[in-house]
Design an enzyme around this catalytic site. Structure first.
Site, PDB file in Angstrom:
ATOM      1  N   GLU A 219       0.865  -1.176   0.000  1.00  0.00           N
ATOM      2  CA  GLU A 219       0.000   0.000   0.000  1.00  0.00           C
ATOM      3  C   GLU A 219       0.904   1.228   0.000  1.00  0.00           C
ATOM      4  OE1 GLU A 219      -3.127   0.104  -0.382  1.00  0.00           O
ATOM      5  OE2 GLU A 219      -3.661  -1.988  -0.099  1.00  0.00           O
ATOM      6  N   CYS A 253      -1.773   9.425   2.643  1.00  0.00           N
ATOM      7  CA  CYS A 253      -1.359   8.873   1.346  1.00  0.00           C
ATOM      8  C   CYS A 253      -2.345   9.173   0.226  1.00  0.00           C
ATOM      9  CB  CYS A 253      -1.123   7.366   1.456  1.00  0.00           C
ATOM     10  SG  CYS A 253      -2.577   6.440   2.005  1.00  0.00           S
TER      11      CYS A 253
END
Length: 469
Positions: A219, A253
């Protein structure tokens, strides 16, 4: 002395791995009641330590209690509740339609835990990004070792406290240490690795996983764009972009990394963003007790270096003593500027003008696939086209970052922004091996010859073929 500490840590690590592997092999984690109990224990420990979590995040990132609950505790509890509600159904073998060639067999998919899972956690959401994958791993019946980031020490300590309160170490444990510990862990054989972080470290993680042929999820991040079209509700766009960008001081993110706005609404958007930031954080955001900080000195200096003084249209103030940078807008940014060469991961928002949507689409397509993409428009066909033609992890239309809160949507990247996904049911399947099962039925007498058996099954298949056609 340092060498002795490292040797002792390695010994502890190997002993823990052995304990967990022995425990997993007993089959104790595989039944429904054990998994349900593990999730309930985790939920109880989180609820019991809510104040400690809030204090830890205030120390590490200066997060307010409201932001802490909204972006970490609340999402984690929601994931646990969803898993508990659906766990029994998830665990059931999935029946499959049997093709004619296999008739009259029964075919199913069995969901089998991998075994020992390593979860490598970043510092920006030190509880959410540790416990959310842990929920999936436990629901799937695995044992886990969690390695928090050393850059958020208070959070790592509290996370350890929560895990020790909820679990025996042979099921889940936390190992605290620096990058050397992470490297040592990656030298060992795990059955699955889940890493959240940057692409540079991800390459190393993937290299080490490949040596043991260990499956993994990455991720990552990237430069997530926001497209604002002339048909957009500009005030709504400004408010939602500002919220998503400056949440956790931009250290998210999936935060909007830059804006591509059509020329005709450029000035209006910039003015609305300035008004919204002032409304959210006040005239002096660095004096606002609920405004966050950059995680450490190195990251603070890197973000300050991205500032372009002549292009700042709002903000730009810095406070080195508290590691803070005010919410900052940079206008008339060009693709060649340094701020457009790397993921920002801070409260700096570059704005680029575009003549038309074609130009915006080409601009994004020429760059690595982002983790998220957002578009503000009233044109449904245009929004559908953007989502159809541009590759990205996930995104929103007329909103930002809200897709991460859904347990019904898989969350993950593509290409440079990672691979694999989790959240909700996807978290369960990520940490499971999908084992195929085909059970043949007896159709002939026990003493039939092999040729007779083949002949009979071929004849049966032929009859069904004629009937079906």
């Amino acid at each position: 002395m340092y060498h002795c500490v490292k040797q002792n840590l390695k010994k502890i690590m190997l002993e823990l791995l052995t304990k967990q592997r022995i425990y997993f092999q007993t089959g104790a984690t595989r039944n429904y009641e054990a998994r349900k109990h593990a999730l309930q224990s985790l939920r109880a420990a989180i609820a019991h330590n809510e104040t400690a979590i809030s204090q830890a995040l205030a120390h590490d990132l200066r997060k307010s209690p409201t932001e802490t609950y909204m972006s970490e505790i609340g999402l984690i509890l929601g994931e646990i509740d969803y898993a508990l509600k659906h766990l029994r159904n998830w665990m059931r073998p999935k029946k499959c339609r049997t093709p004619l060639a296999n008739f009259p067999a029964r075919q199913r998919i069995l969901y089998e835990p991998f075994g020992i899972v390593l979860i490598l956690v970043p510092w920006n959401y030190p509880f959410l990004l540790a416990l959310s994958p842990l929920i999936g791993a436990l629901a799937a019946g695995n044992c886990c070792i969690v390695k928090p980031s050393e850059f958020a020490p208070s959070s790592a300590t509290t996370l350890t406290q929560i895990v020790h309160e909820a679990f025996d170490e042979k099921l889940v444990d936390v190992l605290n240490g620096d990058a050397d510990l992470a490297k040592a862990l990656l030298e060992e054989k795990f059955d699955y690795i889940f890493y959240t972080g940057n692409s540079h470290v991800a390459r190393y993680v993937m290299e080490k996983a490949a040596q043991n042929l260990t499956p993994l999820t990455l991720e990552l991040g990237g430069k997530s764009p926001v497209i604002v079209t002339r048909s957009a509700n500009i005030q709504l766009a400004a408010r939602r972009i500002a919220f998503g960008k400056f949440l956790n001081c931009g250290q998210t993110c999936i935060a909007p990394d830059y804006i591509l706005v059509e020329d005709s609404v450029h000035d209006t958007l910039v003015q609305c963003l300035c008004d919204v930031i002032k409304d959210m954080f006040g005239e002096k955001p660095l004096e606002n007790p609920e405004y966050g900080k950059i995680i450490n000195q190195r990251h603070f200096e890197r973000r300050v270096a991205l500032l372009i003084p002549e292009k700042i249209v709002y903000g730009g103030q810095t406070a080195p003593s508290s590691l803070q940078i005010s919410p900052t807008l940079l206008d008339h940014v060009t693709p060649s500027d340094r701020i457009m060469q790397e993921e920002i991961f801070g409260p700096l928002l570059p704005i680029l003008s575009t003549n038309n949507i074609e130009q915006a689409i080409n601009f994004i397509q020429e760059r690595p696939h982002p983790l998220a993409l957002y578009i503000f428009t009233k044109d449904k066909k245009l929004a559908q086209r953007i989502f159809r033609e541009i590759s990205f992890g996930g995104g929103c239309i007329n909103d930002v970052i809200s897709h991460i809160a859904s347990t019904n949507l898989p969350f993950g990247g593509i290409g440079a922004s990672g691979f694999g996904a989790y959240h909700g049911h996807e978290s369960f399947t990520t940490f499971c091996h999908k084992k195929s099962s085909s059970k043949a039925r007896h159709m002939v007498r026990a003493h039939s010859s092999i040729p007779s058996l083949y002949k009979m099954e071929a004849k049966t298949a032929s009859v069904f073929f004629v009937i079906c056609n």
